[in-house]
Write a protein that holds these residues in place. Sequence first.
Motif, mmCIF file in Angstrom:
data_model
loop_
_atom_site.group_PDB
_atom_site.id
_atom_site.type_symbol
_atom_site.label_atom_id
_atom_site.label_comp_id
_atom_site.label_asym_id
_atom_site.label_seq_id
_atom_site.Cartn_x
_atom_site.Cartn_y
_atom_site.Cartn_z
ATOM 1 N N ASP A 48 0.884 -1.136 0.047
ATOM 2 C CA ASP A 48 -0.105 0.015 0.085
ATOM 3 C C ASP A 48 0.677 1.373 -0.066
ATOM 4 O OD1 ASP A 48 1.025 -0.293 2.543
ATOM 5 O OD2 ASP A 48 -0.932 0.050 3.479
ATOM 6 N N GLN A 49 2.079 1.330 -0.207
ATOM 7 C CA GLN A 49 3.226 2.494 -0.386
ATOM 8 C C GLN A 49 3.266 2.909 -1.681
ATOM 9 O OE1 GLN A 49 6.618 2.171 2.278
ATOM 10 N NE2 GLN A 49 5.385 0.846 3.589
ATOM 11 N N PHE A 50 2.905 2.175 -2.793
ATOM 12 C CA PHE A 50 3.270 2.841 -4.196
ATOM 13 C C PHE A 50 1.995 2.766 -4.925
ATOM 14 C CE2 PHE A 50 7.094 0.976 -2.202
ATOM 15 C CZ PHE A 50 7.895 1.890 -2.317
ATOM 16 N N ASN A 51 0.621 2.604 -4.476
ATOM 17 C CA ASN A 51 -0.416 2.670 -5.036
ATOM 18 C C ASN A 51 -1.090 3.862 -5.705
ATOM 19 O OD1 ASN A 51 -1.239 3.111 -2.673
ATOM 20 N ND2 ASN A 51 -2.994 2.031 -2.638
ATOM 21 N N ARG A 52 -0.336 4.975 -5.279
ATOM 22 C CA ARG A 52 -0.660 6.270 -5.777
ATOM 23 C C ARG A 52 -0.423 6.568 -7.195
ATOM 24 N NH1 ARG A 52 1.478 6.945 -0.855
ATOM 25 N NH2 ARG A 52 0.046 7.583 0.922
ATOM 26 N N ARG A 53 -1.237 6.878 -8.049
ATOM 27 C CA ARG A 53 -0.838 7.037 -9.476
ATOM 28 C C ARG A 53 -1.735 8.205 -10.318
ATOM 29 N NH1 ARG A 53 0.714 2.006 -11.573
ATOM 30 N NH2 ARG A 53 2.094 1.154 -9.826
ATOM 31 N N LEU A 54 -1.284 8.875 -11.156
ATOM 32 C CA LEU A 54 -1.962 10.023 -11.738
ATOM 33 C C LEU A 54 -3.088 9.192 -12.863
ATOM 34 C CD1 LEU A 54 0.993 12.512 -12.348
ATOM 35 C CD2 LEU A 54 -1.013 12.600 -10.817
ATOM 36 N N THR A 55 -4.262 9.958 -13.005
ATOM 37 C CA THR A 55 -4.942 9.724 -13.910
ATOM 38 C C THR A 55 -5.901 10.905 -14.141
ATOM 39 O OG1 THR A 55 -6.711 8.211 -14.353
ATOM 40 C CG2 THR A 55 -6.749 9.097 -12.232
ATOM 41 N N TYR A 56 -6.589 10.850 -15.094
ATOM 42 C CA TYR A 56 -7.595 12.190 -15.470
ATOM 43 C C TYR A 56 -9.024 11.844 -15.419
ATOM 44 C CZ TYR A 56 -7.035 9.013 -19.572
ATOM 45 O OH TYR A 56 -7.131 7.989 -20.320
ATOM 46 N N GLY A 57 -9.693 13.086 -15.763
ATOM 47 C CA GLY A 57 -11.218 13.116 -15.936
ATOM 48 C C GLY A 57 -11.509 14.373 -16.460
ATOM 49 N N LEU A 58 -12.933 14.522 -16.678
ATOM 50 C CA LEU A 58 -13.527 15.614 -17.084
ATOM 51 C C LEU A 58 -14.827 16.059 -16.501
ATOM 52 C CD1 LEU A 58 -13.261 17.615 -19.682
ATOM 53 C CD2 LEU A 58 -14.978 16.129 -20.657
ATOM 54 N N THR A 59 -14.944 17.056 -15.639
ATOM 55 C CA THR A 59 -16.158 17.179 -14.986
ATOM 56 C C THR A 59 -16.942 18.437 -15.600
ATOM 57 O OG1 THR A 59 -14.857 16.997 -12.841
ATOM 58 C CG2 THR A 59 -16.843 18.411 -12.685
ATOM 59 N N LEU A 60 -18.336 18.269 -15.601
ATOM 60 C CA LEU A 60 -19.341 19.244 -16.201
ATOM 61 C C LEU A 60 -20.203 19.698 -15.040
ATOM 62 C CD1 LEU A 60 -20.485 17.063 -19.306
ATOM 63 C CD2 LEU A 60 -18.750 18.675 -19.324
ATOM 64 N N THR A 61 -20.346 21.079 -15.215
ATOM 65 C CA THR A 61 -21.118 21.731 -14.200
ATOM 66 C C THR A 61 -21.957 22.809 -14.679
ATOM 67 O OG1 THR A 61 -18.877 21.713 -12.680
ATOM 68 C CG2 THR A 61 -20.768 23.341 -12.167
ATOM 69 N N TYR A 62 -23.419 22.569 -13.934
ATOM 70 C CA TYR A 62 -24.345 23.606 -14.381
ATOM 71 C C TYR A 62 -24.545 24.453 -13.079
ATOM 72 C CZ TYR A 62 -28.606 25.902 -15.486
ATOM 73 O OH TYR A 62 -29.629 26.653 -15.674
ATOM 74 N N GLN A 63 -24.568 25.827 -13.003
ATOM 75 C CA GLN A 63 -24.725 26.697 -12.067
ATOM 76 C C GLN A 63 -26.264 26.813 -11.895
ATOM 77 O OE1 GLN A 63 -22.637 30.641 -12.046
ATOM 78 N NE2 GLN A 63 -23.866 31.237 -10.416
ATOM 79 N N LEU A 64 -26.968 26.173 -10.943
ATOM 80 C CA LEU A 64 -28.383 25.958 -10.878
ATOM 81 C C LEU A 64 -28.660 27.414 -10.335
ATOM 82 C CD1 LEU A 64 -30.713 24.268 -11.334
ATOM 83 C CD2 LEU A 64 -30.492 23.627 -8.940
ATOM 84 N N SER A 65 -28.165 27.938 -9.371
ATOM 85 C CA SER A 65 -28.297 29.345 -8.767
ATOM 86 C C SER A 65 -26.843 29.863 -8.349
ATOM 87 C CB SER A 65 -29.371 29.299 -7.512
ATOM 88 O OG SER A 65 -28.470 28.398 -6.555
ATOM 89 N N GLU A 66 -27.062 30.924 -7.635
ATOM 90 C CA GLU A 66 -25.900 31.828 -7.076
ATOM 91 C C GLU A 66 -25.035 30.823 -6.141
ATOM 92 O OE1 GLU A 66 -24.421 35.852 -5.015
ATOM 93 O OE2 GLU A 66 -26.301 35.689 -5.539
ATOM 94 N N ARG A 67 -25.559 29.976 -5.457
ATOM 95 C CA ARG A 67 -25.060 28.924 -4.393
ATOM 96 C C ARG A 67 -24.961 27.572 -4.865
ATOM 97 N NH1 ARG A 67 -22.174 31.626 -0.320
ATOM 98 N NH2 ARG A 67 -23.233 33.388 0.432
ATOM 99 N N VAL A 68 -25.833 26.984 -5.566
ATOM 100 C CA VAL A 68 -26.198 25.582 -5.875
ATOM 101 C C VAL A 68 -25.476 25.269 -7.009
ATOM 102 C CG1 VAL A 68 -27.458 23.674 -5.793
ATOM 103 C CG2 VAL A 68 -27.784 25.826 -4.198
ATOM 104 N N ASN A 69 -24.693 24.152 -7.284
ATOM 105 C CA ASN A 69 -24.142 23.640 -8.664
ATOM 106 C C ASN A 69 -24.674 22.262 -8.823
ATOM 107 O OD1 ASN A 69 -22.494 25.952 -9.777
ATOM 108 N ND2 ASN A 69 -21.705 25.632 -7.633
ATOM 109 N N LEU A 70 -25.016 21.915 -10.115
ATOM 110 C CA LEU A 70 -24.882 20.484 -10.409
ATOM 111 C C LEU A 70 -23.876 20.030 -11.269
ATOM 112 C CD1 LEU A 70 -28.961 20.543 -11.418
ATOM 113 C CD2 LEU A 70 -27.693 19.856 -9.174
ATOM 114 N N GLN A 71 -23.481 18.894 -10.864
ATOM 115 C CA GLN A 71 -22.066 18.343 -11.632
ATOM 116 C C GLN A 71 -22.151 16.833 -12.059
ATOM 117 O OE1 GLN A 71 -19.699 19.944 -8.528
ATOM 118 N NE2 GLN A 71 -19.408 17.944 -7.588
#
Length: 238
Positions: A48-71
């Motif tokens: 468990d000392q060498f299981n950190r790896r880099l990966t990647y992703g894509l996040t989509l966000t919609y601003q529902l209001s000034e405070r609340v976001n859907l993602q």
Amino acid sequence: MFRLSIFLMVSMLSLNTQAQGRFSITPELILRTPRLNITDPGGYLIADQFNRRLTYGLTLTYQLSERVNLQSGVRRIFFVNDENYWFKSFGTLLFIRGNPTTGFQIPMGVSYNLFRKNNRFQLSIGSEIIYNQLPQQSGSGGLRVVGGTNTTIQSSSSFSVTDKNFWTVAPSINLLYRIKRLGWISYAYEHQLSFTQEVYAMQFDYNVETPITTTDYTAQTKADGTASHHSLGLRFYF
């Protein structure tokens, strides 16, 4: 009919105007650390000392209001099948890095903006439920290495995906900093908690031979899907 057409056109124009600037897309580089449960009576296995790896992703966000976001979005995930040992008497480490088992996850969640300062800094907290999928995969391996004082470790190993579809829930915290003309630099920390007891397992049968003794051991590692993500990305609004 003419009035109805005019009304629909005005409504669609109004909706499009309201939505403009509320959608965002964030390509991310992710440092992923899966959690492992380890059973090793011999104490020679490093799991468990060498299981950190880099990966990647894509996040989509919609601003529902000034405070609340859907993602939502999509990310590449992995579980490592490395086989690492150390020679306890003198600390020499053997590190064998293999190709991990890779899959993907689709998060669906909501976040809440705690505050925004000078239109540059923004801090939010959120939570997601995440669908994860891995390929139905298994394999085997092994190695033989001779260390100092004529100590030899010889092993055979196997791995398998035990649950290719599983769910996690993930509380998160997100910090944004705005750079003019470039967008927002985004940092997020997310801790993913699994609903499954086991999704990936490995078994190691290894033999430790010294000039005096020869001992056989059996070790196991199991991953339940729990993991932590540190994500760095660039968010663009449109």
